[in-house]
Design an enzyme around this catalytic site. Structure first.
Site, short mmCIF file in Angstrom:
data_model
loop_
_atom_site.label_atom_id
_atom_site.label_comp_id
_atom_site.label_asym_id
_atom_site.label_seq_id
_atom_site.Cartn_x
_atom_site.Cartn_y
_atom_site.Cartn_z
N HIS A 122 -46.38 4.80 -74.00
CA HIS A 122 -45.99 4.96 -75.34
C HIS A 122 -44.97 4.47 -75.62
O HIS A 122 -44.39 4.11 -76.77
CB HIS A 122 -45.92 6.39 -75.98
CG HIS A 122 -47.26 7.24 -75.97
ND1 HIS A 122 -48.30 6.53 -76.68
CD2 HIS A 122 -47.41 8.40 -75.22
CE1 HIS A 122 -49.01 7.63 -76.56
NE2 HIS A 122 -48.91 8.79 -75.83
N ASP A 159 -56.09 7.39 -71.75
CA ASP A 159 -55.54 8.76 -72.13
C ASP A 159 -55.99 9.06 -73.47
O ASP A 159 -56.45 8.07 -74.31
CB ASP A 159 -53.95 8.48 -72.14
CG ASP A 159 -53.24 9.68 -72.25
OD1 ASP A 159 -52.37 10.05 -71.24
OD2 ASP A 159 -52.95 10.10 -73.55
N HIS A 161 -54.27 9.78 -76.07
CA HIS A 161 -53.21 9.26 -77.09
C HIS A 161 -53.22 7.83 -76.87
O HIS A 161 -53.32 7.38 -75.71
CB HIS A 161 -51.89 10.02 -77.01
CG HIS A 161 -52.07 11.48 -77.16
ND1 HIS A 161 -52.23 12.32 -76.09
CD2 HIS A 161 -51.97 12.06 -78.26
CE1 HIS A 161 -51.84 13.51 -76.36
NE2 HIS A 161 -51.93 13.65 -77.99
N ASP A 243 -55.83 13.94 -70.66
CA ASP A 243 -55.58 14.84 -71.78
C ASP A 243 -57.01 14.79 -72.48
O ASP A 243 -56.92 15.38 -73.61
CB ASP A 243 -54.32 14.71 -72.46
CG ASP A 243 -54.00 13.30 -72.45
OD1 ASP A 243 -54.58 12.09 -72.10
OD2 ASP A 243 -52.74 13.02 -72.82
#
Length: 308
Positions: A122, A159, A161, A243
């Site tokens: 990120h 992931d 996200h 996740d």
């Protein structure tokens, strides 16, 4: 040739507030789950500034260094925190990914897994966010391209996200293909299929909330795998977030361990075609401790099989 496990105790020194999902226990549980596997253990070195500066400006590094607390915790935003040794942990994470690239390209091992934290996908050029400080996977890709002279490197980020940082850092890099699957919509709000990079070098696979392994496999088989095979990368780097698991508290995808096993197996199979089987995997998210540990174990087992 085998598979390397690259980690360092300094990665346990990055502290976050009580109850924060990106906690020290993540790495403890993961490393415990990997015990007994046939892995060449390598200590993650501390990266040089020049590694960080491949994707971040000096001013950003200086700003993080100045914000480092002498004691206690310092918030960079509501999610992303610094403790006194956070930058040491982050430098080991970057250094571990760079060392992994060196190891697979030198033929020390065929595959490598970097069990490090904090995560990195990120972090944008001048913005820490989403628990991340430095763009670890993007730095590893640039190291492979610029230091080792590879022609093409692919990053596959699974992931839950969206890896907005990796996408932004490599947006204008035609030698890198970024493929990323994520729940959409979900924080950080990016990751639409219309985001395709400055050189048509980004492929986003948005997955609807509540979807599971069936939808994921269709997306990868229909879009990601053909694109990856057509790109013919010399190296594949995985941003391995766990996740998307059904038990993870931060999102709403419904993957199970077998989905992570299948995806890892298929990506390693593709790597055999153009990349001589060379795969570097870097830990990103995963916040249910049991699901993280179990999913990471099957992921690494597939890396070991591919590395034989």
């Amino acid at each position: 040739m085998g598979t390397a496990l690259i980690t360092h105790a300094d990665c346990l020194d990055h502290l976050t507030p009580e109850g924060h999902p990106e906690q020290v226990a993540r790495l403890d549980h993961l490393l415990h789950a990997l015990q007994g596997l046939d892995l060449l253990r390598i200590a993650a070195p501390r990266c040089d500034d020049r590694d960080i500066l491949r994707v971040h400006p000096q001013a950003y590094l200086d700003r993080l260094t100045a914000a480092l607390p002498r004691d206690g915790l310092h918030p960079l935003d509501e999610d992303t925190w610094l403790s006194p040794r956070s930058l040491e942990a982050a430098r080991r994470a970057v250094g571990g990914a760079v060392r992994a690239v060196d190891a697979v390209l030198a033929g020390e091992v065929k595959t490598a897994f970097c069990a490090t934290r904090p995560p990195g996908h990120h972090a944008e050029a001048e913005t820490p966010m989403g628990f991340c400080l430095f763009g670890t996977a993007a730095i590893a890709a640039k190291h492979a391209l610029d230091h080792h002279g590879l022609d093409r490197v692919a990053i596959v980020d699974f992931d839950v996200h969206h890896g907005n940082g990796t996408q932004a850092l490599l947006w204008d890099e035609p030698r890198a293909l970024v493929i990323t699957s994520q729940q959409y919509p979900l924080w950080p709000g990016t990751g639409a299929a219309s985001e395709t990079g400055g050189h048509d070098n980004v492929l986003n696979l948005p997955l609807p909330p509540g979807s599971g392994g069936t939808e994921m496999r269709l997306a990868y088989e229909g879009h990601a795998f053909p694109r990856l095979e057509g790109f013919q990368p010399d190296l594949i780097i995985l941003s391995a977030g766990f996740d998307a698991h059904a038990d993870d508290p931060l999102a709403e995808l419904r993957w199970v361990e077998e989905d992570f096993r299948w995806l890892t197996h298929e990506l390693c199979r593709i790597a055999q075609g153009s990349a001589r089987g060379r795969v570097v995997s870097v830990l990103e998210g995963g916040y249910d401790l049991r699901a993280l540990a179990d999913s990471a174990r099957v992921h690494v087992q597939e890396l070991i099989e591919a590395g034989r």
